[in-house]
Design an enzyme around this catalytic site. Structure first.
Site, mmCIF file in Angstrom:
data_model
loop_
_atom_site.group_PDB
_atom_site.id
_atom_site.type_symbol
_atom_site.label_atom_id
_atom_site.label_comp_id
_atom_site.label_asym_id
_atom_site.label_seq_id
_atom_site.Cartn_x
_atom_site.Cartn_y
_atom_site.Cartn_z
ATOM 1 N N GLU A 98 0.808 -1.214 0.000
ATOM 2 C CA GLU A 98 0.000 0.000 0.000
ATOM 3 C C GLU A 98 0.842 1.265 0.000
ATOM 4 O O GLU A 98 1.977 1.273 0.471
ATOM 5 C CB GLU A 98 -0.867 0.043 1.272
ATOM 6 C CG GLU A 98 -1.902 -1.037 1.300
ATOM 7 C CD GLU A 98 -2.813 -0.901 2.511
ATOM 8 O OE1 GLU A 98 -3.623 -1.814 2.706
ATOM 9 O OE2 GLU A 98 -2.727 0.099 3.246
ATOM 10 N N GLU A 166 8.349 -3.362 8.241
ATOM 11 C CA GLU A 166 9.270 -2.756 9.206
ATOM 12 C C GLU A 166 10.560 -2.411 8.449
ATOM 13 O O GLU A 166 11.338 -3.306 8.095
ATOM 14 C CB GLU A 166 9.518 -3.759 10.344
ATOM 15 C CG GLU A 166 10.682 -3.432 11.270
ATOM 16 C CD GLU A 166 10.652 -2.016 11.833
ATOM 17 O OE1 GLU A 166 9.671 -1.642 12.505
ATOM 18 O OE2 GLU A 166 11.611 -1.267 11.592
ATOM 19 N N CYS A 339 -4.009 0.930 8.132
ATOM 20 C CA CYS A 339 -2.865 0.587 7.321
ATOM 21 C C CYS A 339 -2.808 -0.922 7.133
ATOM 22 O O CYS A 339 -2.851 -1.678 8.095
ATOM 23 C CB CYS A 339 -1.614 1.063 8.061
ATOM 24 S SG CYS A 339 -0.367 1.644 6.958
HETATM 25 N N1 SAH Z 1 6.750 -0.996 10.977
HETATM 26 C C1 SAH Z 1 6.946 0.384 11.231
HETATM 27 C C2 SAH Z 1 6.358 1.288 10.151
HETATM 28 C C3 SAH Z 1 5.048 0.871 9.561
HETATM 29 S S1 SAH Z 1 3.668 0.953 10.665
HETATM 30 C C4 SAH Z 1 6.409 0.752 12.594
HETATM 31 O O1 SAH Z 1 5.753 -0.068 13.209
HETATM 32 O O2 SAH Z 1 6.692 1.852 13.047
HETATM 33 C C5 SAH Z 1 3.372 2.707 10.672
HETATM 34 C C6 SAH Z 1 2.681 3.218 11.912
HETATM 35 O O3 SAH Z 1 1.311 2.791 11.951
HETATM 36 C C7 SAH Z 1 3.315 2.736 13.200
HETATM 37 O O4 SAH Z 1 3.447 3.789 14.119
HETATM 38 C C8 SAH Z 1 2.307 1.720 13.675
HETATM 39 O O5 SAH Z 1 2.430 1.488 15.040
HETATM 40 C C9 SAH Z 1 1.016 2.373 13.255
HETATM 41 N N2 SAH Z 1 -0.155 1.508 13.234
HETATM 42 C C10 SAH Z 1 -0.244 0.231 12.870
HETATM 43 N N3 SAH Z 1 -1.511 -0.213 13.000
HETATM 44 C C11 SAH Z 1 -2.229 0.830 13.453
HETATM 45 C C12 SAH Z 1 -3.619 1.018 13.786
HETATM 46 N N4 SAH Z 1 -4.481 0.030 13.700
HETATM 47 N N5 SAH Z 1 -4.008 2.228 14.221
HETATM 48 C C13 SAH Z 1 -3.117 3.256 14.320
HETATM 49 N N6 SAH Z 1 -1.815 3.142 14.022
HETATM 50 C C14 SAH Z 1 -1.375 1.943 13.600
HETATM 51 FE FE1 SF4 Z 2 4.921 -4.374 11.419
HETATM 52 FE FE2 SF4 Z 2 2.556 -3.251 11.740
HETATM 53 FE FE3 SF4 Z 2 4.128 -3.642 13.845
HETATM 54 FE FE4 SF4 Z 2 4.810 -1.775 12.021
HETATM 55 S S1 SF4 Z 2 2.999 -1.759 13.337
HETATM 56 S S2 SF4 Z 2 6.138 -3.331 12.955
HETATM 57 S S3 SF4 Z 2 4.031 -2.760 10.150
HETATM 58 S S4 SF4 Z 2 3.218 -5.265 12.576
#
Ligand code: SAH
Ligand code: SF4
Length: 350
Positions: A98, A166, A339
């Site tokens: 995405e 990640e 996301c």
């Molecule tokens: N893996 C990395 C980057 C991708 S996730 C990380 O975890 O930072 C990007 C952001 O979206 C992160 O801050 C993650 O914690 C947040 N995120 C994931 N699922 C979410 C949700 N359901 N509601 C709000 N933020 C969310």
């Molecule tokens: Fe992976 Fe989602 Fe955790 Fe970011 S928030 S590390 S994308 S599982």
């Protein structure tokens, strides 16, 4: 980096080669040096080998025998009433990731994915539900930008590495992407306009600090107590808060760049006054910024977003404790399935 082309494993991904690697390949074909420069700037801004019209056809043909540029295209798109566009990008091996194109007053920002899926397994996140398929090549991350620019007819001015995956679990490729995208031959997006978000892989944060990049580091904290954070984010069982925060602080000091902590507000869990006070004591006196995020509900998880009252109370305690905090302005509210959800929905259908 010498990487296979996803979906065409017999070919080498020419757009992920470092400048010196590409020069060596082009010299090996008996070609003058300036050709490498022409080819480099073409493919690193998202063109395919056939589209390098400033290169002789015979050379294009011989390049195409050994190399290819990985395909990235928009397979599906949702447009929000505020102009935000969410894409499902199709990759060359049939997998999907995405991206989100956001229009701000100061320019356009693209949120890109760095992996197909994720293996970190955070309890609130849709991207990790099916585990990790593979990391993206640097060229595929560049390809997301090229695809978004083609789709909108507008320039991408900034990048956030906050889509699926990640980035520090795909470290070399993410680093090469940052170097490539900020170079004038490619998209020329300054490192000040790039941020990388991580769930907190401490040794990789330390390694990144040694690169002395100008990017912004965002750390997904989401809970100020180890027990709670380990439950939400399994990565915390390996590197707890007591290791994470010093590593992030050292990153800030080494690079001179402000860091930010992401904190998704979950009703009745991490939004209590106790959590707010604890967050104040963890970050007090540190050069850090807290982004409070509204939790996106996903069908597979038991968590719900905090009420406005809890949010305001939490924010009040941070302000009182002199912690720099903002409630992140959200674009694309009406299309913003959490996301990872667009990708999941489409893979369920297929
Ligand atoms: N893996 C990395 C980057 C991708 S996730 C990380 O975890 O930072 C990007 C952001 O979206 C992160 O801050 C993650 O914690 C947040 N995120 C994931 N699922 C979410 C949700 N359901 N509601 C709000 N933020 C969310
Ligand atoms: Fe992976 Fe989602 Fe955790 Fe970011 S928030 S590390 S994308 S599982």
């Amino acid at each position: 980096m010498h990487l296979p082309v996803p979906g065409q494993p017999q070919k080498t991904d020419i757009a992920s080669l470092r400048p010196e690697e590409l020069s060596a390949e082009i010299a090996g074909l008996g070609q003058p040096k300036y050709r490498a420069v022409q080819i480099y700037s073409g493919i690193r801004s998202g063109r395919a080998i056939e589209e390098l019209t400033n290169v002789p056809l015979s050379l294009r043909n011989s390049l195409a025998e050994k190399f290819a540029v990985p395909a990235v295209s928009v397979a599906k798109k949702q447009v929000s009433s505020d102009g935000t566009e969410k894409y499902l990008f199709a990759l060359g091996d049939g997998s999907f990731v995405e991206g989100v194109f956001m229009r701000y007053n100061h320019g356009n920002t693209l949120c890109i994915s760095t992996q197909v899926g994720c293996r970190m397994g955070c309890a609130f996140c849709a991207s990790g539900l099916d585990g990790l398929l593979r990391g993206l090549n640097p060229s595929e991350m560049l390809g997301e930008i090229a695809a978004a620019q083609r789709e909108t007819g507008q320039r991408v001015d900034g990048v956030v590495m906050m889509g699926t995956g990640e980035p520090l679990d795909n470290y070399e490729a993410s680093l090469e992407f940052i170097r490539a995208v900020s170079s004038p031959e490619s998209f020329n997006i300054g490192q000040r306009h790039i941020s990388l978000s991580t769930s907190g892989i401490v040794p990789k944060i330390n390694a990144l600090a040694r690169e002395k990049l100008g990017i912004t580091l965002s750390v997904s904290l989401h809970a100020p107590f180890d027990e709670m954070r380990s439950r939400l984010m399994p990565v915390n069982r390996r590197w707890g808060i007591g290791e994470l925060i010093p590593a992030v602080t050292a990153y800030q000091q080494k690079t001179g760049r402000r860091v930010s902590y992401e904190y998704a507000m979950i009703s009745g869990l991490n939004d209590t006054p106790e959590c707010a006070h604890r967050l104040v004591s963890l970050l007090s006196g540190k050069e850090a910024h807290v982004n409070l995020i509204r939790l996106n509900e996903i069908a597979e998880s038991p968590f719900h977003p905090s009420t406005k009252e809890n949010l305001d109370r939490f924010m009040g305690i941070l302000e009182h404790g002199h912690i720099n905090a903002t409630l992140r302005r959200r674009l694309g509210r009406d299309i913003d399935g959490a996301c990872g959800q667009l990708r999941r929905r489409s893979s369920e259908k297929n």
